[in-house]
Design an enzyme around this catalytic site. Structure first.
Site, short mmCIF file in Angstrom:
data_model
loop_
_atom_site.label_atom_id
_atom_site.label_comp_id
_atom_site.label_asym_id
_atom_site.label_seq_id
_atom_site.Cartn_x
_atom_site.Cartn_y
_atom_site.Cartn_z
N ASP A 189 85.44 48.49 -16.91
CA ASP A 189 84.39 48.05 -15.98
C ASP A 189 85.07 47.65 -14.66
OD1 ASP A 189 81.74 47.28 -15.13
OD2 ASP A 189 82.35 45.20 -15.33
N SER A 190 84.25 47.57 -13.61
CA SER A 190 84.79 47.12 -12.33
C SER A 190 85.28 45.68 -12.43
CB SER A 190 83.70 47.22 -11.25
OG SER A 190 82.60 46.40 -11.64
N CYS A 245 72.85 47.23 -15.41
CA CYS A 245 74.16 46.82 -14.90
C CYS A 245 74.73 45.87 -15.95
CB CYS A 245 74.03 46.13 -13.55
SG CYS A 245 75.58 45.36 -13.01
N THR A 246 75.98 46.09 -16.32
CA THR A 246 76.53 45.31 -17.44
C THR A 246 76.85 43.87 -17.05
OG1 THR A 246 78.73 46.22 -16.94
CG2 THR A 246 77.42 47.33 -18.62
N HIS A 247 76.71 43.53 -15.77
CA HIS A 247 76.88 42.13 -15.35
C HIS A 247 75.59 41.32 -15.56
CE1 HIS A 247 80.52 43.38 -13.29
NE2 HIS A 247 80.75 42.15 -12.88
N1 DGL Z 1 79.02 46.20 -14.12
C1 DGL Z 1 78.78 47.24 -13.17
C2 DGL Z 1 77.59 48.10 -13.56
O1 DGL Z 1 77.22 48.13 -14.74
C3 DGL Z 1 78.57 46.85 -11.74
C4 DGL Z 1 79.48 46.15 -11.07
C5 DGL Z 1 79.85 46.34 -9.65
O2 DGL Z 1 79.01 46.39 -8.74
O3 DGL Z 1 81.04 46.34 -9.53
O4 DGL Z 1 77.03 48.74 -12.72
#
Ligand code: DGL
Length: 301
Positions: A37-38, A219-221
């Site tokens: 992930d980022s 989004c996983t966040h």
């Molecule tokens: N967790 C990332 C996603 O699922 C997004 C994060 C980011 O913007 O870096 O899109």
């Protein structure tokens, strides 16, 4: 292994410890499932992988030094993601999951079609958008679904394309929430500022159709904002997160691909790496992963 690492930690500088960990990983002949992930968001996915498939070895990489990805261009997200995938392959991962919608939207297809056949034709890289789109339509009775995601994911149109394949009758309404990842990454997800942005984006989304009965956090966040989101979402609207969906899809993939399943080692180890400060990563990670972890720094790019 933890004992040996502690021993080295007390005597050696950090880069030296890092080098030794690699030697241990290689000498243990680990072939972990790579989870990328980022930043921290992918930990919400890794947690459910471990819950569902605990026997496998997992290696997590968060590109925290270059997060967020959500507002970056296609070219940049592709370049960063490719560098991270290459590093995970170099650590022995035969299978890498992009536990990031933005990377899945902007980099996955090119990596699968262009880079993989040249780099590692038998390795695999999978994303989180397709498995989510495959089932998303089944949750809606009105066939009107809302999607909350980063600007990058929304602009890519990836969910619209995938949903069209599996559920042509379902209408998808997207809302970009560019402030949500920074709120989460900066530990502001319970602040008044978070209330403001969560309410604003949900109101925008729901204003597009009164028939939306299902909303996906794409989004996983975002699972960290779930309580706030629930607070501003009318009760009759179902709120979906991806973690269980993606873990189910990985289990299914491994069952359908015994050649890959056999290549993934199963000693139950978990290793965590970040491109930024390991100390910061460990301090934040508990929120996403549910328990404390010890990560290591790696320089990429
Ligand atoms: N967790 C990332 C996603 O699922 C997004 C994060 C980011 O913007 O870096 O899109």
């Amino acid at each position: 292994m933890a004992f040996l690492l502690n021993l080295f930690s007390s005597r050696l500088s950090l880069p030296a410890v890092h080098q030794f960990t690699h030697i241990f990983i290689q000498s243990m002949n680990l072939h972990p499932i790579g989870v990328f992930d980022s930043g921290y968001g992918g930990l919400t996915i890794l947690k459910t992988f471990i819950g569902k498939l605990p026997a496998y070895d997992y290696l997590y990489l968060g590109d925290n030094a270059r997060a967020p990805y959500g507002t970056r261009s296609f070219g940049t997200v592709y370049r960063y993601t490719l560098e991270c995938v290459k590093w995970l392959f170099s650590q022995g991962c035969p299978l890498v999951i992009l536990a990031c919608n933005t990377a899945s939207a902007k980099a996955l297809r090119t990596i699968q079609q262009k880079d993989l056949p040249l780099m590692h034709p038998t390795n695999r890289v999978l994303g989180v958008i397709r498995p989510t789109a495959e089932v998303m339509g089944t949750f809606s009775e009105t066939n009107h679904v809302g999607l909350l995601a980063t600007t990058g994911t929304v602009q890519s149109g990836s969910y619209l394309l995938e949903m069209e394949k599996f559920f042509p009758d379902v209408k998808v309404y997207q809302e970009a929430c560019p402030m949500w990842v920074p709120l989460v990454e900066n530990n502001e997800y319970e602040s008044e500022g978070a209330d403001y942005f969560v309410r604003k984006n949900i109101d925008h989304l729901l204003a597009r159709s009164g028939k939306i009965d299902t909303v996906l956090l794409a989004c996983t966040h975002y699972p960290l904002l779930k309580n706030k989101i629930r607070q501003y979402l009318p009760e009759h609207i179902r709120l979906l997160t991806q973690d269980e969906i993606v873990a189910g899809s990985l289990a299914d993939y491994l069952e359908r691909h015994p050649e890959m399943e056999q290549r993934c080692s199963k000693n139950g180890t978990r290793h965590f790496y970040t491109t930024d400060s390991a100390e910061d990563f460990d301090a934040h990670a508990t929120l996403f992963f549910g328990k404390s972890i010890q990560s290591e720094h790696v320089s990429i790019g």
